[in-house]
Design a protein around this motif. Sequence first.
Motif, short mmCIF file in Angstrom:
data_model
loop_
_atom_site.label_atom_id
_atom_site.label_comp_id
_atom_site.label_asym_id
_atom_site.label_seq_id
_atom_site.Cartn_x
_atom_site.Cartn_y
_atom_site.Cartn_z
N ARG A 130 0.83 -1.20 0.00
CA ARG A 130 0.00 0.00 0.00
C ARG A 130 0.86 1.25 0.00
O ARG A 130 1.92 1.30 0.65
CB ARG A 130 -0.92 0.02 1.24
CG ARG A 130 -1.91 -1.14 1.31
CD ARG A 130 -2.99 -1.00 0.26
NE ARG A 130 -4.00 -2.07 0.35
CZ ARG A 130 -4.03 -3.10 -0.46
NH1 ARG A 130 -3.12 -3.22 -1.44
NH2 ARG A 130 -4.98 -4.01 -0.34
N THR B 256 -1.08 7.18 -0.14
CA THR B 256 -2.39 7.64 -0.64
C THR B 256 -3.49 6.61 -0.35
O THR B 256 -4.64 6.97 -0.13
CB THR B 256 -2.33 7.93 -2.15
OG1 THR B 256 -1.79 6.78 -2.83
CG2 THR B 256 -1.45 9.12 -2.44
N ASP B 257 -3.13 5.31 -0.35
CA ASP B 257 -4.11 4.27 -0.01
C ASP B 257 -4.52 4.38 1.46
O ASP B 257 -5.71 4.25 1.79
CB ASP B 257 -3.52 2.88 -0.29
CG ASP B 257 -3.17 2.67 -1.75
OD1 ASP B 257 -3.92 3.15 -2.61
OD2 ASP B 257 -2.14 2.04 -2.02
N PHE C 167 -4.44 7.10 3.16
CA PHE C 167 -5.21 8.34 3.31
C PHE C 167 -6.66 8.14 2.87
O PHE C 167 -7.59 8.65 3.50
CB PHE C 167 -4.56 9.47 2.50
CG PHE C 167 -5.20 10.81 2.72
CD1 PHE C 167 -4.91 11.55 3.86
CD2 PHE C 167 -6.10 11.32 1.80
CE1 PHE C 167 -5.51 12.78 4.07
CE2 PHE C 167 -6.71 12.55 2.01
CZ PHE C 167 -6.40 13.28 3.14
N ARG C 168 -6.86 7.40 1.77
CA ARG C 168 -8.23 7.12 1.32
C ARG C 168 -8.99 6.31 2.37
O ARG C 168 -10.17 6.59 2.65
CB ARG C 168 -8.20 6.36 -0.01
CG ARG C 168 -7.69 7.17 -1.20
CD ARG C 168 -7.95 6.43 -2.50
NE ARG C 168 -7.24 7.03 -3.61
CZ ARG C 168 -6.10 6.56 -4.09
NH1 ARG C 168 -5.56 5.46 -3.57
NH2 ARG C 168 -5.48 7.16 -5.10
N LEU C 169 -8.33 5.30 2.94
CA LEU C 169 -8.98 4.50 3.97
C LEU C 169 -9.34 5.37 5.17
O LEU C 169 -10.45 5.28 5.72
CB LEU C 169 -8.05 3.36 4.41
CG LEU C 169 -8.54 2.50 5.58
CD1 LEU C 169 -9.84 1.80 5.22
CD2 LEU C 169 -7.47 1.49 5.99
N TYR C 170 -8.41 6.21 5.58
CA TYR C 170 -8.64 7.10 6.72
C TYR C 170 -9.85 8.01 6.46
O TYR C 170 -10.71 8.17 7.32
CB TYR C 170 -7.38 7.93 6.95
CG TYR C 170 -7.54 9.09 7.90
CD1 TYR C 170 -7.53 8.89 9.29
CD2 TYR C 170 -7.66 10.39 7.42
CE1 TYR C 170 -7.66 9.95 10.16
CE2 TYR C 170 -7.80 11.46 8.29
CZ TYR C 170 -7.80 11.24 9.66
OH TYR C 170 -7.93 12.29 10.52
N SER C 171 -9.91 8.58 5.26
CA SER C 171 -11.01 9.49 4.91
C SER C 171 -12.35 8.76 4.91
O SER C 171 -13.36 9.29 5.41
CB SER C 171 -10.75 10.13 3.55
OG SER C 171 -9.55 10.87 3.55
N LYS C 172 -12.37 7.54 4.37
CA LYS C 172 -13.63 6.78 4.33
C LYS C 172 -14.09 6.40 5.73
O LYS C 172 -15.29 6.49 6.05
CB LYS C 172 -13.45 5.53 3.47
CG LYS C 172 -13.28 5.81 1.98
CD LYS C 172 -13.05 4.52 1.20
CE LYS C 172 -12.88 4.81 -0.29
NZ LYS C 172 -12.61 3.57 -1.06
N CYS D 26 -14.45 -0.97 3.37
CA CYS D 26 -13.21 -0.34 2.91
C CYS D 26 -12.01 -0.87 3.70
O CYS D 26 -10.92 -1.07 3.14
CB CYS D 26 -13.29 1.18 3.03
SG CYS D 26 -13.67 1.80 4.68
N PHE E 116 -9.02 -3.15 2.22
CA PHE E 116 -7.66 -2.63 2.36
C PHE E 116 -6.70 -3.74 2.78
O PHE E 116 -5.58 -3.84 2.28
CB PHE E 116 -7.66 -1.49 3.38
CG PHE E 116 -6.33 -0.81 3.54
CD1 PHE E 116 -5.94 0.23 2.70
CD2 PHE E 116 -5.45 -1.20 4.55
CE1 PHE E 116 -4.71 0.86 2.85
CE2 PHE E 116 -4.22 -0.57 4.71
CZ PHE E 116 -3.85 0.46 3.86
#
Length: 247
Positions: free
Chosen positions: A74, A77-78, A80-85, A137, A141
């Motif tokens: 990972r 950015t992967d 960060f996307r998980l964190y945001s979701k 998500c 991941f």
Amino acid sequence: MMAELPNELPDLSRLKSANGTESVDLGSLDNESSQPQLLIPIVGYEVMEERARFTVFKLRIENLGTGDMWFVYRRYTDFFRLYSKLRGLYPAVKLSLPRKRWFGDNFDPTFLDERVVGLQNFIDSLLSQEELLKAECARDFFCLDDPPSYADNIEETRAMLDAMEDTIFQLKHQLKEKESDIDRLKEEISVESRHKEHLFSIIQEAIQDCPQCSKVFTRISHVENPEVSKMESSSERRTIESDNMEV
């Protein structure tokens, strides 16, 4: 080469690794399946250089009940996307992710080691809050519902090795070009230096019978060769000091 991190997990039966990574019992999350505890340490990273430069982090997912283990790769950015979701799905849940770095070298080993620590803390925090692992998500991941097979891991590793070999080849080619440029410049400097010495020699012979010309040429020589001027000035000072001592 993939940068391996210290403190490898020595025993799959333990609930915590040597570096303190958390485990979680997924059996309480899914009544239809009894899933055992997990350990998810970050065991390495690799700076990839393809079209764009980026860092890939290597995660080892361990099923403590069955002994199954797989790897996922990972990028930041992967994460960060998980964190945001997750923040969107669970606004009240506390999660911390290392911030993006806008200035400085993002590929400095010290910085990357610190980032690994921050990302590991993020994973540990996620594992300690079982509710988060219900999110699709999060499960995607870590590939919890569809772990990559041995063949998948082999193919992914081979792809990474191919990319690294290509990067190494390009770097070696660039290094050879630079070395060739350096050798060429050294040779040009050597030729210019010999040419200059030859010209000075010709001029000195031509003006040796003209005192005024010799003075002008000496001044020009000192401008062209300041080190020579310093040496001559030093020599003149020593001569004057010697004469004064004799007097």
